[in-house]
Design a protein around this motif. Sequence first.
Motif, PDB file in Angstrom:
ATOM      1  N   PHE A 107       0.829  -1.208   0.000  1.00  0.00           N
ATOM      2  CA  PHE A 107       0.000   0.000   0.000  1.00  0.00           C
ATOM      3  C   PHE A 107       0.861   1.255   0.000  1.00  0.00           C
ATOM      4  CE2 PHE A 107      -3.835  -2.255   1.984  1.00  0.00           C
ATOM      5  CZ  PHE A 107      -4.542  -2.191   0.804  1.00  0.00           C
ATOM      6  N   GLY A 108       1.835   1.303   0.910  1.00  0.00           N
ATOM      7  CA  GLY A 108       2.648   2.504   1.053  1.00  0.00           C
ATOM      8  C   GLY A 108       3.409   2.843  -0.210  1.00  0.00           C
ATOM      9  N   VAL A 109       4.099   1.857  -0.778  1.00  0.00           N
ATOM     10  CA  VAL A 109       4.890   2.099  -1.985  1.00  0.00           C
ATOM     11  C   VAL A 109       3.985   2.351  -3.190  1.00  0.00           C
ATOM     12  CG1 VAL A 109       6.574   1.093  -3.560  1.00  0.00           C
ATOM     13  CG2 VAL A 109       6.819   0.743  -1.103  1.00  0.00           C
ATOM     14  N   GLY A 110       2.873   1.607  -3.274  1.00  0.00           N
ATOM     15  CA  GLY A 110       1.950   1.794  -4.398  1.00  0.00           C
ATOM     16  C   GLY A 110       1.336   3.176  -4.425  1.00  0.00           C
ATOM     17  N   VAL A 111       0.897   3.664  -3.270  1.00  0.00           N
ATOM     18  CA  VAL A 111       0.310   5.012  -3.201  1.00  0.00           C
ATOM     19  C   VAL A 111       1.367   6.070  -3.497  1.00  0.00           C
ATOM     20  CG1 VAL A 111      -0.727   6.710  -1.642  1.00  0.00           C
ATOM     21  CG2 VAL A 111      -1.540   4.348  -1.634  1.00  0.00           C
ATOM     22  N   ALA A 112       2.577   5.885  -2.967  1.00  0.00           N
ATOM     23  CA  ALA A 112       3.658   6.829  -3.256  1.00  0.00           C
ATOM     24  C   ALA A 112       3.947   6.899  -4.752  1.00  0.00           C
ATOM     25  CB  ALA A 112       4.918   6.424  -2.489  1.00  0.00           C
ATOM     26  N   GLU A 113       3.869   5.748  -5.431  1.00  0.00           N
ATOM     27  CA  GLU A 113       4.115   5.737  -6.872  1.00  0.00           C
ATOM     28  C   GLU A 113       3.000   6.449  -7.628  1.00  0.00           C
ATOM     29  OE1 GLU A 113       5.275   2.532 -10.386  1.00  0.00           O
ATOM     30  OE2 GLU A 113       5.845   2.207  -8.297  1.00  0.00           O
ATOM     31  N   CYS A 114       1.750   6.278  -7.189  1.00  0.00           N
ATOM     32  CA  CYS A 114       0.633   6.999  -7.822  1.00  0.00           C
ATOM     33  C   CYS A 114       0.858   8.503  -7.758  1.00  0.00           C
ATOM     34  CB  CYS A 114      -0.682   6.658  -7.105  1.00  0.00           C
ATOM     35  SG  CYS A 114      -1.347   5.035  -7.479  1.00  0.00           S
ATOM     36  N   ILE A 115       1.230   8.990  -6.583  1.00  0.00           N
ATOM     37  CA  ILE A 115       1.431  10.426  -6.394  1.00  0.00           C
ATOM     38  C   ILE A 115       2.643  10.909  -7.178  1.00  0.00           C
ATOM     39  CG2 ILE A 115       1.883  12.216  -4.671  1.00  0.00           C
ATOM     40  CD1 ILE A 115       0.387  10.459  -2.639  1.00  0.00           C
ATOM     41  N   LEU A 116       3.717  10.107  -7.178  1.00  0.00           N
ATOM     42  CA  LEU A 116       4.919  10.510  -7.903  1.00  0.00           C
ATOM     43  C   LEU A 116       4.657  10.604  -9.402  1.00  0.00           C
ATOM     44  CD1 LEU A 116       7.926  11.178  -7.684  1.00  0.00           C
ATOM     45  CD2 LEU A 116       8.415   8.748  -7.993  1.00  0.00           C
ATOM     46  N   LEU A 117       3.857   9.702  -9.948  1.00  0.00           N
ATOM     47  CA  LEU A 117       3.519   9.771 -11.375  1.00  0.00           C
ATOM     48  C   LEU A 117       2.778  11.070 -11.703  1.00  0.00           C
ATOM     49  CD1 LEU A 117       2.434   6.073 -12.058  1.00  0.00           C
ATOM     50  CD2 LEU A 117       4.429   7.238 -13.008  1.00  0.00           C
ATOM     51  N   ALA A 118       1.943  11.534 -10.772  1.00  0.00           N
ATOM     52  CA  ALA A 118       1.243  12.805 -10.977  1.00  0.00           C
ATOM     53  C   ALA A 118       2.232  13.970 -10.956  1.00  0.00           C
ATOM     54  CB  ALA A 118       0.177  12.992  -9.898  1.00  0.00           C
ATOM     55  N   PHE A 119       3.182  13.942 -10.039  1.00  0.00           N
ATOM     56  CA  PHE A 119       4.193  14.995  -9.980  1.00  0.00           C
ATOM     57  C   PHE A 119       5.069  14.989 -11.236  1.00  0.00           C
ATOM     58  CE2 PHE A 119       4.099  14.816  -5.055  1.00  0.00           C
ATOM     59  CZ  PHE A 119       3.015  15.684  -5.043  1.00  0.00           C
ATOM     60  N   MET A 120       5.319  13.812 -11.788  1.00  0.00           N
ATOM     61  CA  MET A 120       6.101  13.726 -13.023  1.00  0.00           C
ATOM     62  C   MET A 120       5.339  14.346 -14.190  1.00  0.00           C
ATOM     63  SD  MET A 120       7.749   9.897 -12.589  1.00  0.00           S
ATOM     64  CE  MET A 120       8.783   9.958 -14.058  1.00  0.00           C
ATOM     65  N   ALA A 121       4.009  14.172 -14.204  1.00  0.00           N
ATOM     66  CA  ALA A 121       3.200  14.807 -15.247  1.00  0.00           C
ATOM     67  C   ALA A 121       3.243  16.329 -15.099  1.00  0.00           C
ATOM     68  CB  ALA A 121       1.759  14.308 -15.159  1.00  0.00           C
ATOM     69  N   TYR A 122       3.182  16.806 -13.859  1.00  0.00           N
ATOM     70  CA  TYR A 122       3.276  18.254 -13.614  1.00  0.00           C
ATOM     71  C   TYR A 122       4.638  18.785 -14.059  1.00  0.00           C
ATOM     72  CZ  TYR A 122       3.573  22.681 -11.083  1.00  0.00           C
ATOM     73  OH  TYR A 122       3.741  24.000 -10.746  1.00  0.00           O
ATOM     74  N   ASP A 123       5.686  18.015 -13.812  1.00  0.00           N
ATOM     75  CA  ASP A 123       7.028  18.404 -14.239  1.00  0.00           C
ATOM     76  C   ASP A 123       7.087  18.570 -15.755  1.00  0.00           C
ATOM     77  OD1 ASP A 123      10.075  18.539 -14.033  1.00  0.00           O
ATOM     78  OD2 ASP A 123       9.794  16.734 -15.258  1.00  0.00           O
ATOM     79  N   ARG A 124       6.477  17.637 -16.501  1.00  0.00           N
ATOM     80  CA  ARG A 124       6.454  17.746 -17.959  1.00  0.00           C
ATOM     81  C   ARG A 124       5.662  18.974 -18.405  1.00  0.00           C
ATOM     82  NH1 ARG A 124      10.124  16.893 -20.111  1.00  0.00           N
ATOM     83  NH2 ARG A 124      10.855  17.343 -18.020  1.00  0.00           N
ATOM     84  N   TYR A 125       4.565  19.263 -17.689  1.00  0.00           N
ATOM     85  CA  TYR A 125       3.760  20.446 -18.025  1.00  0.00           C
ATOM     86  C   TYR A 125       4.585  21.724 -17.871  1.00  0.00           C
ATOM     87  CZ  TYR A 125       0.884  24.443 -16.674  1.00  0.00           C
ATOM     88  OH  TYR A 125       0.374  25.706 -16.524  1.00  0.00           O
TER      89      TYR A 125
END
Length: 318
Positions: A107-125
């Motif tokens: 749960f902990g690592v999976g949720v962290a990865e979900c959030i990190l993927l969103a931050f990576m999309a923001y970085d590309r934006y």
Amino acid sequence: MVDLRNGSTVTEFILVGFEQSSSSTRALLFALFLALYSLAMAMNGLIIFITWTDPRLNSPMYFFLGHLSFLDVCFITTTIPQMLIHLVVKNHTVSFASCLTQMYLVFGVGVAECILLAFMAYDRYVAICHPLSYAHIMSRQVCVRLVSTAWFFGLINGILLDYMTFRGPFCRDNHIENFFCEAPIVIALSCGDPQFSLKMIFADAIVVLLSPMVLIVISYARILASILGRTSSSGRGKTFSTCASHLTVVIFFYTSAMFSYMNPRSTHGPDKDKPFSLLYTIITPMCNPIIYSFRNKEMKGAMVRALGRTSLAQAESI
């Protein structure tokens, strides 16, 4: 024997996994999953090494990519080694505490990865739509805070979901129809009414999965609008290529996770759960570095330099 700590008669679980398969099938699966696990560890390990040591990859995108690979290593290590052991031994039992710990880490690592993927999309934006302000907006301090935020919410969310899963007594069947302790399956084994816990996990999945997804969709909608407004076709192609890798990873990860945690349990079963569990526990972590490496010239160059330095060091030591 009653375990007074959790108020239940169940002190261990049995991971059914691939127990029903023939010995030859289990041997084939062991060889296949061992190869996939080794490939995932090697590829992610190489990305971690080059993004943290190669000065030419000193940018927020590769900083996030290195942490994504680290999360993938943690994610597959919580489930796959245990599955490999169970493919070759007859004893498939895991203690109550081991099951709880494994679920917390997933749960902990999976949720962290979900959030990190969103931050990576923001970085590309920011990189595509605000290139002149990119270095200021995505400074090193900001990147560290974003990664820390992903880890913090992941680990806190893991505590909540662990509590919701193990809050009821367990005194029924202790056979888990999967190769690791997955929350919806474990909850179904509870003696009490599992509906409240299932609803809470469903609500949590909506927040954890859909909130980052909203940020991802908004980021890429603005990126698309910016790309279409450009006159240079070569610039469009390069931008599309940069974003395609991240989008592919997002689709792989979110599709499997949403199926596992946002579907009614009546639509689930061992034949349906295992393929999706395998998808997000080993296939996605293995594909992430391959997708990013094959579609990124800088990553290819960094890998060649890293492998070249390793070969040179080995030659000098002989």
